[in-house]
Design a protein around this motif. Sequence first.
Motif, PDB file in Angstrom:
ATOM      1  N   GLY A  65      29.826  12.630 -24.499  1.00  0.00           N
ATOM      2  CA  GLY A  65      29.102  13.019 -25.695  1.00  0.00           C
ATOM      3  C   GLY A  65      28.989  14.506 -25.914  1.00  0.00           C
ATOM      4  O   GLY A  65      29.393  15.026 -26.965  1.00  0.00           O
ATOM      5  N   THR A  66      28.460  15.222 -24.931  1.00  0.00           N
ATOM      6  CA  THR A  66      28.227  16.660 -25.087  1.00  0.00           C
ATOM      7  C   THR A  66      29.492  17.481 -24.900  1.00  0.00           C
ATOM      8  O   THR A  66      29.777  18.398 -25.679  1.00  0.00           O
ATOM      9  CB  THR A  66      27.164  17.128 -24.075  1.00  0.00           C
ATOM     10  N   MET A  67      30.267  17.147 -23.861  1.00  0.00           N
ATOM     11  CA  MET A  67      31.451  17.936 -23.530  1.00  0.00           C
ATOM     12  C   MET A  67      32.714  17.452 -24.242  1.00  0.00           C
ATOM     13  O   MET A  67      33.742  18.135 -24.233  1.00  0.00           O
ATOM     14  CB  MET A  67      31.685  17.904 -22.013  1.00  0.00           C
ATOM     15  N   HIS A  68      32.637  16.275 -24.856  1.00  0.00           N
ATOM     16  CA  HIS A  68      33.788  15.695 -25.566  1.00  0.00           C
ATOM     17  C   HIS A  68      35.008  15.575 -24.658  1.00  0.00           C
ATOM     18  O   HIS A  68      36.141  15.848 -25.067  1.00  0.00           O
ATOM     19  CB  HIS A  68      34.133  16.538 -26.813  1.00  0.00           C
ATOM     20  N   ARG A  69      34.754  15.185 -23.409  1.00  0.00           N
ATOM     21  CA  ARG A  69      35.828  14.972 -22.448  1.00  0.00           C
ATOM     22  C   ARG A  69      35.830  13.498 -22.043  1.00  0.00           C
ATOM     23  O   ARG A  69      34.788  12.854 -22.014  1.00  0.00           O
ATOM     24  CB  ARG A  69      35.649  15.856 -21.212  1.00  0.00           C
ATOM     25  N   TYR A  70      36.997  12.958 -21.756  1.00  0.00           N
ATOM     26  CA  TYR A  70      37.088  11.556 -21.376  1.00  0.00           C
ATOM     27  C   TYR A  70      37.247  11.424 -19.866  1.00  0.00           C
ATOM     28  O   TYR A  70      37.715  12.345 -19.192  1.00  0.00           O
ATOM     29  CB  TYR A  70      38.249  10.857 -22.090  1.00  0.00           C
ATOM     30  N   ILE A  71      36.810  10.288 -19.336  1.00  0.00           N
ATOM     31  CA  ILE A  71      36.969   9.995 -17.916  1.00  0.00           C
ATOM     32  C   ILE A  71      38.353   9.383 -17.720  1.00  0.00           C
ATOM     33  O   ILE A  71      38.718   8.418 -18.384  1.00  0.00           O
ATOM     34  CB  ILE A  71      35.883   9.021 -17.415  1.00  0.00           C
ATOM     35  N   ARG A  72      39.116   9.953 -16.807  1.00  0.00           N
ATOM     36  CA  ARG A  72      40.484   9.492 -16.571  1.00  0.00           C
ATOM     37  C   ARG A  72      40.488   8.047 -16.067  1.00  0.00           C
ATOM     38  O   ARG A  72      39.606   7.630 -15.320  1.00  0.00           O
ATOM     39  CB  ARG A  72      41.183  10.390 -15.550  1.00  0.00           C
ATOM     40  N   ARG A  73      41.505   7.330 -16.472  1.00  0.00           N
ATOM     41  CA  ARG A  73      41.656   5.954 -16.044  1.00  0.00           C
ATOM     42  C   ARG A  73      41.765   5.895 -14.506  1.00  0.00           C
ATOM     43  O   ARG A  73      42.530   6.659 -13.903  1.00  0.00           O
ATOM     44  CB  ARG A  73      42.905   5.333 -16.668  1.00  0.00           C
ATOM     45  N   GLY A  74      41.006   5.023 -13.899  1.00  0.00           N
ATOM     46  CA  GLY A  74      41.054   4.868 -12.458  1.00  0.00           C
ATOM     47  C   GLY A  74      40.124   5.787 -11.696  1.00  0.00           C
ATOM     48  O   GLY A  74      40.022   5.686 -10.462  1.00  0.00           O
ATOM     49  N   ALA A  75      39.446   6.704 -12.389  1.00  0.00           N
ATOM     50  CA  ALA A  75      38.526   7.620 -11.712  1.00  0.00           C
ATOM     51  C   ALA A  75      37.362   6.839 -11.114  1.00  0.00           C
ATOM     52  O   ALA A  75      36.817   5.926 -11.746  1.00  0.00           O
ATOM     53  CB  ALA A  75      38.007   8.668 -12.684  1.00  0.00           C
ATOM     54  N   LYS A  76      36.983   7.191  -9.907  1.00  0.00           N
ATOM     55  CA  LYS A  76      35.886   6.512  -9.226  1.00  0.00           C
ATOM     56  C   LYS A  76      34.631   7.354  -9.297  1.00  0.00           C
ATOM     57  O   LYS A  76      34.627   8.519  -8.911  1.00  0.00           O
ATOM     58  CB  LYS A  76      36.252   6.259  -7.761  1.00  0.00           C
TER      59      LYS A  76
END
Length: 277
Positions: A65-76
Motif C-alpha cells: 500500500g504505502t511503498m507500492h512494491r509487490y511481494i515476489r512469488r515464493g517469498a517466505k
Amino acid sequence: MQTKVQAYVQLADETSLKITGNYLDWLSFLTTASRLYKYPYHDQLMIYAQRPDASACAAYELWNGTMHRYIRRGAKGIALLSPGANGMSVRYVFDVSDTGARQDSRSVEPWQISGQVEPSVRQMLEEVFYADAAMGLAAQLEQIASQQALSYWRDHRRDIIDSVDGSFLSEYDEFNIGASFRKAATASISYSLQTRCGLEPELLREDFTEVYDWNTPATVTELGQAVSMITGQVLRQIERTIRQTERSMEHERTDVQAERGLSSARPGPDRSGTAAL
C-alpha cells in the motif's frame, strides 16, 4: 504435537541462548539489530533467527500500500511473535529483498552519514545527549553508550536483578550485577551505534566478556531490551537530523538554481519517492 506458535517460541529461546554464548554470534546479532533499530528486541531476535541478512522489513500491507512494491512469488515471510490477551500469535513481515518494484514504487534508501551531514549529527548529539561535538563522532557514540547504560540500570535495576535466577549472575550481589550489566550494555550499544553509522568500532573481544554471564532467556531479554531501546532512541535522532539536513541542503540548491534561472537537477515529484524503513 507442537503448534506453530510453540515452535517459534522455542526458536526465540534457542536463539537468545545462542547469541550470548559466543562473541561472534553476539556481534552478528547486534549488526542485524542495528539495521532494524525501529523494531523492538523480540522482533529483532526473531528476524535474526530466520533472516540475519535482512536490512529493511515491513508487513505486506506497508509494502503493497504505502511503498507500492509487490511481494515476489515464493517469498517466505519472517515470523514475529505478538503477545495478546489470548496468548501468543504469529504475524509476518518481509524484507525489502522479498519485494519487487512497480512503475510507481517508492525506493528504500537507508540513511548514511556523509561528510556533509556529519557536523549536524555531531551538533545534535551534543545538544541532545551532552556529548561534546569536538571529540568526534565515534567518541561521542561511546560516551553516549556509557551514559545511557548507566541511566538504564538506575531506572530498571529491580527488573534486571529479578531476572538473574538460574544464570551465571545468580551468585552475584547487586553491585556486581550492575557492573556486569553496564559493561555488557555499554560495549553492545557502542558497537551497534558505530556499526549503523558506518564506522569501524575499535572494540576488543575482552569488551564483551560480561555478555557471557547473561545466559538465560530472561537475562538475555533484559540485556537485549536495554541495548535495543537505547540504540533505537539514538539512531532515530540521528536519522531525523540527517533527513532534515538533507532537505535543507536540497532547498538551498533549489533556491540557488532558481536565482540563476536554472531548472532543478532533480524532478520535483520524485522528491518524496524514497523512504527508509
